[in-house]
Design a protein around this motif. Structure first.
Motif, PDB file in Angstrom:
ATOM      1  N   LEU A  34       0.820  -1.211   0.000  1.00  0.00           N
ATOM      2  CA  LEU A  34       0.000   0.000   0.000  1.00  0.00           C
ATOM      3  C   LEU A  34       0.859   1.267   0.000  1.00  0.00           C
ATOM      4  O   LEU A  34       0.501   2.275  -0.608  1.00  0.00           O
ATOM      5  N   ASN A  35       2.003   1.204   0.675  1.00  0.00           N
ATOM      6  CA  ASN A  35       2.874   2.373   0.793  1.00  0.00           C
ATOM      7  C   ASN A  35       4.082   2.346  -0.143  1.00  0.00           C
ATOM      8  O   ASN A  35       4.937   3.221  -0.059  1.00  0.00           O
ATOM      9  N   ASN A  36       4.148   1.344  -1.021  1.00  0.00           N
ATOM     10  CA  ASN A  36       5.273   1.213  -1.960  1.00  0.00           C
ATOM     11  C   ASN A  36       6.627   1.296  -1.258  1.00  0.00           C
ATOM     12  O   ASN A  36       7.512   2.050  -1.671  1.00  0.00           O
ATOM     13  N   ILE A  37       6.780   0.524  -0.199  1.00  0.00           N
ATOM     14  CA  ILE A  37       7.989   0.560   0.625  1.00  0.00           C
ATOM     15  C   ILE A  37       9.082  -0.301   0.017  1.00  0.00           C
ATOM     16  O   ILE A  37       8.849  -1.446  -0.360  1.00  0.00           O
ATOM     17  N   GLU A  38      10.282   0.258  -0.039  1.00  0.00           N
ATOM     18  CA  GLU A  38      11.494  -0.493  -0.356  1.00  0.00           C
ATOM     19  C   GLU A  38      12.111  -0.887   0.985  1.00  0.00           C
ATOM     20  O   GLU A  38      12.305  -0.018   1.848  1.00  0.00           O
ATOM     21  N   ILE A  39      12.412  -2.158   1.181  1.00  0.00           N
ATOM     22  CA  ILE A  39      12.944  -2.638   2.457  1.00  0.00           C
ATOM     23  C   ILE A  39      14.167  -1.831   2.888  1.00  0.00           C
ATOM     24  O   ILE A  39      14.332  -1.510   4.063  1.00  0.00           O
ATOM     25  N   GLY A  40      15.017  -1.448   1.953  1.00  0.00           N
ATOM     26  CA  GLY A  40      16.215  -0.686   2.268  1.00  0.00           C
ATOM     27  C   GLY A  40      15.946   0.707   2.817  1.00  0.00           C
ATOM     28  O   GLY A  40      16.842   1.329   3.401  1.00  0.00           O
ATOM     29  N   LEU A  92       4.818  -0.593  14.040  1.00  0.00           N
ATOM     30  CA  LEU A  92       5.201   0.744  13.603  1.00  0.00           C
ATOM     31  C   LEU A  92       6.438   0.588  12.733  1.00  0.00           C
ATOM     32  O   LEU A  92       7.494   0.159  13.201  1.00  0.00           O
ATOM     33  N   ILE A  93       6.288   0.878  11.449  1.00  0.00           N
ATOM     34  CA  ILE A  93       7.427   0.885  10.526  1.00  0.00           C
ATOM     35  C   ILE A  93       7.917   2.326  10.446  1.00  0.00           C
ATOM     36  O   ILE A  93       7.144   3.229  10.110  1.00  0.00           O
ATOM     37  N   VAL A  94       9.182   2.539  10.770  1.00  0.00           N
ATOM     38  CA  VAL A  94       9.774   3.864  10.669  1.00  0.00           C
ATOM     39  C   VAL A  94      10.586   3.887   9.380  1.00  0.00           C
ATOM     40  O   VAL A  94      11.498   3.079   9.191  1.00  0.00           O
ATOM     41  N   LEU A  95      10.226   4.807   8.504  1.00  0.00           N
ATOM     42  CA  LEU A  95      10.687   4.803   7.130  1.00  0.00           C
ATOM     43  C   LEU A  95      11.426   6.092   6.782  1.00  0.00           C
ATOM     44  O   LEU A  95      10.964   7.190   7.115  1.00  0.00           O
ATOM     45  N   ASN A  96      12.560   5.972   6.115  1.00  0.00           N
ATOM     46  CA  ASN A  96      13.243   7.123   5.536  1.00  0.00           C
ATOM     47  C   ASN A  96      12.574   7.400   4.200  1.00  0.00           C
ATOM     48  O   ASN A  96      12.502   6.512   3.349  1.00  0.00           O
ATOM     49  N   CYS A  97      12.066   8.624   4.022  1.00  0.00           N
ATOM     50  CA  CYS A  97      11.250   8.919   2.842  1.00  0.00           C
ATOM     51  C   CYS A  97      11.316  10.404   2.492  1.00  0.00           C
ATOM     52  O   CYS A  97      11.916  11.194   3.214  1.00  0.00           O
ATOM     53  N   LYS A  98      10.653  10.758   1.418  1.00  0.00           N
ATOM     54  CA  LYS A  98      10.537  12.164   1.031  1.00  0.00           C
ATOM     55  C   LYS A  98       9.553  12.861   1.968  1.00  0.00           C
ATOM     56  O   LYS A  98       8.629  12.227   2.493  1.00  0.00           O
ATOM     57  N   GLU A  99       9.722  14.158   2.142  1.00  0.00           N
ATOM     58  CA  GLU A  99       8.830  14.918   3.013  1.00  0.00           C
ATOM     59  C   GLU A  99       7.387  14.868   2.538  1.00  0.00           C
ATOM     60  O   GLU A  99       6.457  14.983   3.327  1.00  0.00           O
ATOM     61  N   THR A 100       7.174  14.690   1.267  1.00  0.00           N
ATOM     62  CA  THR A 100       5.822  14.687   0.697  1.00  0.00           C
ATOM     63  C   THR A 100       5.099  13.342   0.866  1.00  0.00           C
ATOM     64  O   THR A 100       3.911  13.254   0.580  1.00  0.00           O
ATOM     65  N   PHE A 101       5.823  12.316   1.323  1.00  0.00           N
ATOM     66  CA  PHE A 101       5.215  10.990   1.499  1.00  0.00           C
ATOM     67  C   PHE A 101       4.095  11.072   2.526  1.00  0.00           C
ATOM     68  O   PHE A 101       4.274  11.616   3.622  1.00  0.00           O
ATOM     69  N   VAL A 102       2.937  10.519   2.169  1.00  0.00           N
ATOM     70  CA  VAL A 102       1.787  10.457   3.081  1.00  0.00           C
ATOM     71  C   VAL A 102       1.553   8.990   3.427  1.00  0.00           C
ATOM     72  O   VAL A 102       1.135   8.201   2.576  1.00  0.00           O
TER      73      VAL A 102
END
Length: 116
Positions: A34-40, A92-102
């Motif tokens: 749903l969030n298009n998460i890359e494991i890395g 709770l998955i803590v993700l490094n992402c772009k500021e615009t990620f919702v």
């Protein structure tokens, strides 16, 4: 780059390693897709389970079945609040992402009652 959290929860059918594995994989897979998460891009993951679940560590199944080998993970017991949902696995998955990620949160099975 920023860091954001993605919440999810699912109820588990029974306190067995098999049921915890099935619920863990179902919940994490849905959250990842749903969030298009890359494991890395995952910084770390925190799991909690209600005190009626203790047959297995959900982090084990994330590592062995979903490729989270290099992700820091911890498992804890959820607070035992009277009249709260039973047999519940939260993440709770803590993700490094772009500021615009919702982030899109995921609540499955009986845990869907947590976000009505």
């Amino acid at each position: 780059m920023t860091t954001k959290g993605i919440r999810g929860a699912i109820t588990v059918d029974e306190n067995s390693p098999e049921a915890i594995k099935e619920a863990t994989i179902e919940l994490l897979s849905k959250m990842i897709n749903l969030n298009n998460i890359e494991i890395g891009d995952i910084s770390h993951v925190i799991f909690t389970m209600t005190d009626d679940l203790n047959a297995a560590f959900p982090a084990k199944f994330a590592r062995t079945d979903l490729g989270f080998q290099n992700v820091a993970m911890m498992c804890f017991h959820e607070l035992n609040v009277p009249d709260s949902i039973k047999k519940c696995l939260r993440v709770l998955i803590v993700l490094n992402c772009k500021e615009t990620f919702v982030p899109q949160f995921v609540y499955l099975k009986g845990a869907s009652n947590l976000r009505k």
